[in-house]
Scaffold this motif. Structure first.
Motif, mmCIF file in Angstrom:
data_model
loop_
_atom_site.group_PDB
_atom_site.id
_atom_site.type_symbol
_atom_site.label_atom_id
_atom_site.label_comp_id
_atom_site.label_asym_id
_atom_site.label_seq_id
_atom_site.Cartn_x
_atom_site.Cartn_y
_atom_site.Cartn_z
ATOM 1 N N PHE A 1 44.543 -17.834 -22.306
ATOM 2 C CA PHE A 1 44.419 -17.460 -20.896
ATOM 3 C C PHE A 1 45.747 -17.602 -20.180
ATOM 4 O O PHE A 1 46.499 -18.545 -20.381
ATOM 5 C CB PHE A 1 43.415 -18.386 -20.191
ATOM 6 C CG PHE A 1 42.004 -18.183 -20.632
ATOM 7 C CD1 PHE A 1 41.198 -17.233 -20.009
ATOM 8 C CD2 PHE A 1 41.465 -18.928 -21.670
ATOM 9 C CE1 PHE A 1 39.894 -17.041 -20.418
ATOM 10 C CE2 PHE A 1 40.163 -18.742 -22.075
ATOM 11 C CZ PHE A 1 39.370 -17.798 -21.454
ATOM 12 N N PHE B 1 46.850 -17.437 -16.095
ATOM 13 C CA PHE B 1 46.265 -17.329 -14.764
ATOM 14 C C PHE B 1 47.335 -17.012 -13.720
ATOM 15 O O PHE B 1 48.521 -17.269 -13.920
ATOM 16 C CB PHE B 1 45.590 -18.641 -14.371
ATOM 17 C CG PHE B 1 44.509 -19.081 -15.323
ATOM 18 C CD1 PHE B 1 43.201 -18.656 -15.157
ATOM 19 C CD2 PHE B 1 44.808 -19.913 -16.395
ATOM 20 C CE1 PHE B 1 42.214 -19.064 -16.022
ATOM 21 C CE2 PHE B 1 43.817 -20.328 -17.266
ATOM 22 C CZ PHE B 1 42.512 -19.898 -17.080
ATOM 23 N N SER C 1 47.719 -18.599 -10.917
ATOM 24 C CA SER C 1 48.322 -19.847 -10.418
ATOM 25 C C SER C 1 48.768 -20.758 -11.578
ATOM 26 O O SER C 1 48.845 -21.960 -11.429
ATOM 27 C CB SER C 1 47.333 -20.568 -9.524
ATOM 28 O OG SER C 1 46.095 -20.690 -10.192
ATOM 29 N N ASN D 1 47.962 -22.700 -13.633
ATOM 30 C CA ASN D 1 47.027 -23.703 -14.138
ATOM 31 C C ASN D 1 47.616 -24.620 -15.213
ATOM 32 O O ASN D 1 47.045 -24.821 -16.273
ATOM 33 C CB ASN D 1 45.760 -23.041 -14.674
ATOM 34 C CG ASN D 1 44.755 -22.773 -13.576
ATOM 35 O OD1 ASN D 1 44.866 -23.354 -12.494
ATOM 36 N ND2 ASN D 1 43.805 -21.903 -13.838
ATOM 37 N N LEU D 2 48.775 -25.174 -14.879
ATOM 38 C CA LEU D 2 49.330 -26.199 -15.766
ATOM 39 C C LEU D 2 48.922 -27.564 -15.222
ATOM 40 O O LEU D 2 48.699 -27.718 -14.023
ATOM 41 C CB LEU D 2 50.859 -26.090 -15.800
ATOM 42 C CG LEU D 2 51.410 -24.755 -16.318
ATOM 43 C CD1 LEU D 2 52.915 -24.731 -16.183
ATOM 44 C CD2 LEU D 2 51.005 -24.537 -17.772
ATOM 45 N N LEU D 3 48.847 -28.560 -16.099
ATOM 46 C CA LEU D 3 48.547 -29.914 -15.632
ATOM 47 C C LEU D 3 49.848 -30.543 -15.147
ATOM 48 O O LEU D 3 50.795 -30.699 -15.902
ATOM 49 C CB LEU D 3 47.939 -30.753 -16.761
ATOM 50 C CG LEU D 3 46.569 -30.253 -17.241
ATOM 51 C CD1 LEU D 3 46.038 -31.130 -18.357
ATOM 52 C CD2 LEU D 3 45.572 -30.215 -16.098
#
Lengths: 408, 226
Positions: B90, B92, B94, B96-98
């Protein structure tokens, strides 16, 4: 996903918000510390009672004369002197299950040595008494059967009497006067300490029972003694000993069937066992009150974990998107809660031990910290982590990945 | 022989209180292996819901979905997680990394969930970072990286398990045009050189131009496919 990695992730996550993790742990720390301190104090009290039981000797029975009834007025135990020195002898030799029996004839008198005087309890008894009470002579010798037979004027004195009459002087061989009658001190008894009722057992003098009867106190009838103390062969033989003594005394006192005993047999061990039981209940009570704070701490963990799950919804979504199963998420949050509880538990154990030590140091109470208590509280705190961490962790694991990713 | 992705009469209905909201109303579509598809349409047209279902993040209310010959609609949540882990990457809008983890740890994340040996993880994650040109940023946190770099970390994460499908949801939506071109060039290369199937949602026609096929959504249905 392996456990070590999960624990690392958990520690990592907890270290992000140190203040919050610390405050959450505080609940568990206080809970565990309280449990350890309270149980230590409780078992300390129990140990003290056990020591007192040991100090009066084990497997003991006490025989008291019966109650007199005159004109409807009941006088209570010991009001009719019915026991004799011969009863004691007969119990010691004839009753099965009895190891020793010794008569007791106590009285209070002023004791004089040189220019010192001291009022104390003087008890007439036989040499068996010291076996019954496990009470050795520290210096000198105990009186013997020959002294009893001959009613010699010899005395064994307790530590307190020695200190008050003799100070630093060696009392052995010295003559003391009890009611103006001279007695020769032949031995000093070792220190016995307080009785369960708080009496100083070392404040006493022991003389042959016959001497007490004939020369010191006199008797209302020949051979009278105040009570008889008996040691049974074993704790399991106590009940049988009690029965056998009752049968023997009824026969010796010519009491027909159907009439009440004119004596009573009391089981001292039972009384003390009750005291011990009370101490045990106190210990359990203190422990359970302390565990309430541990449960409150657990609720704190649950609260913070719920907040954490909500805050990290997006993280949960990301992890799920890349392939985390519900189980992985569940374990992640559960282990986080358990790590929180276990670290708190470890700190709590240290504080609890320190706290117990402080209590014993400043309050002067006896404490007993057992490894069992420590293990138990450690296990309990881990269990609190699992129990209170499960609900938030399960909640996290059941979240739908799409909704998590949409969460802002 | 069935196509790589084959959906038939896909329907997704959300219940909002007492009202049913039909997000997807009967979509049938086949995508072959190695295709680069742009999914376009206004917001609320159902394209995101469609992507979530394709990505096994959501289950359809009705209809069939065959991924690589496997019926997916009826699988359990855990099985779906396994498919997401192995077959799908995936990307995204935004990223979506931690945030708390380094780029390397972010890329390693999918490996955590398929039992890859610890030693392998780092090697593979570094290789994936290298393939997106970020090997020298491995120990940076996402906050220390530019938007384009973050998106490349996300692409490296998507690539780590050698997926056959990459799903990108407006991957350039938060990027400037120069970085967008870089990212799209990267997608194009992955598609051409590695034969990875890419399905990408986008609003922008110039981004969609990188794709070989354009599917238009409107009101939960496919209205144009070219």
């Amino acid at each position: 996903m392996n456990t070590i990695a999960t624990v690392k992730i958990a520690v990592n996550a907890l270290s992000i918000n140190k203040m919050r993790s610390g405050l959450t742990m505080l609940g568990i720390i206080i809970g565990v510390a309280a449990v350890i301190a309270m149980i230590s104090v409780g078992s300390g009290a129990r140990e003290q009672v056990s020591k007192q039981i040991a100090s009066i000797g084990s497997n003991l029975l006490m025989i008291l004369p019966g109650a007199a009834t005159s004109g409807g007025l009941r006088m209570g135990f010991g009001s009719t002197p019915t026991l004799t020195f011969d009863d004691a002898k007969a119990i010691g030799t004839e009753a099965p299950d009895v190891a020793y029996a010794a008569p007791l004839l106590p009285g209070t008198a002023q004791v004089v040595y040189g220019n010192q005087n001291w009022s104390t309890v003087i008890t007439g008894t036989t040499p068996s008494f010291f076996d019954i009470r496990d009470w050795p002579v520290e210096s000198g010798v105990a009186f013997t059967q020959r002294d009893v037979d001959g009613a010699t004027k010899v005395a064994l004195i307790g530590k307190t009497v020695k200190e008050n009459l003799f100070g630093d002087e060696d009392p052995l061989g010295k003559i003391i006067r009890i009611k103006k009658i001279p007695f020769k001190v032949i031995g000093i008894l070792s220190r016995k300490g307080q009785s369960p009722l708080g009496q100083d057992q070392d404040d006493s003098i022991y003389i042959p029972v016959t001497t007490a009867q004939k020369k010191l106190f006199g008797t209302t009838f020949p051979g009278m003694v105040r009570m008889i103390t008996v040691k049974a062969n074993s704790s399991s033989a106590l009940k049988d000993a009690e029965k056998n003594i009752t049968a023997l005394l009824r026969q010796r006192h010519h009491i027909p069937a159907g009439r009440e005993d004119d004596f009573s047999v009391r089981n001292l061990t039972e009384i003390l066992a009750a005291t011990e039981q009370a101490a045990k209940i106190m210990s359990i009570l203190l422990g359970s009150i302390a565990s309430v704070s541990l449960i409150v701490g657990g609720i704190g963990i649950m609260n913070i974990m719920l907040v954490s799950v909500t805050e990290r919804t997006r993280e949960i979504g990301i992890r799920m998107a890349v392939g985390a199963r519900g189980w992985d998420i569940l374990m992640q949050f559960l282990i986080e809660a358990v790590v929180l509880a276990v670290i708190g538990g470890c700190i709590g154990i240290m504080l609890g031990i320190a706290g117990s030590w402080l209590i014993s140091h400043f309050a002067g109470w006896e404490i007993a910290i057992s490894p069992m208590t420590i293990l138990l509280s450690f296990g309990f705190s881990a269990a609190v982590g699992v129990f209170f961490g499960f609900y938030p962790a399960r909640k996290a694991s059941l979240l739908a990945p799409v909704e998590c990713l949409r969460y802002e | 022989m069935p196509s790589f992705i084959e959906v038939e009469n896909l329907v997704k209905i959300y219940r909002m209180g007492n009202v049913d909201f039909h997000a997807v109303r009967g979509v049938s579509l086949a995508i072959d292996e190695g295709e680069f598809v742009a999914v376009m349409g206004a917001s609320g047209s159902g394209k995101s819901t469609f992507m979530n279902i394709i990505g096994c993040l959501d289950k359809p209310t009705a209809g069939n979905y065959l991924l690589d010959g496997q019926e997916v609609a009826s699988l359990s949540k855990d099985k779906l997680a396994g498919i997401r882990n192995k077959k799908i990457g995936f990307v995204f809008q935004s990223f979506n990394l931690l945030q708390r983890m380094s780029a390397l740890q972010n890329v390693e994340l999918p490996l955590l969930y398929n039992g890859s040996p610890v030693k392998d993880r780092k090697i593979r994650a570094l290789a994936a970072l290298k393939s997106v040109g970020l090997e020298d940023r491995a120990y940076h946190r996402p906050s220390q990286l530019s938007g384009g770099q973050q998106q490349r970390v996300a692409i490296a994460r998507a690539l780590i398990n050698n997926p056959s499908l990459i799903l990108a949801d407006e991957p350039t939506g938060n990027l400037d045009s120069q970085t967008s071109i870089e990212i799209m060039t990267l997608f194009k290369r992955l598609n051409k050189e590695h034969g990875i199937t890419i399905v990408m949602v986008t609003h922008e026609p110039d981004i969609a131009a990188y794709a070989d096929r354009h599917v238009y959504f409107k009101d939960g249905k496919v209205v144009k496919d070219e």
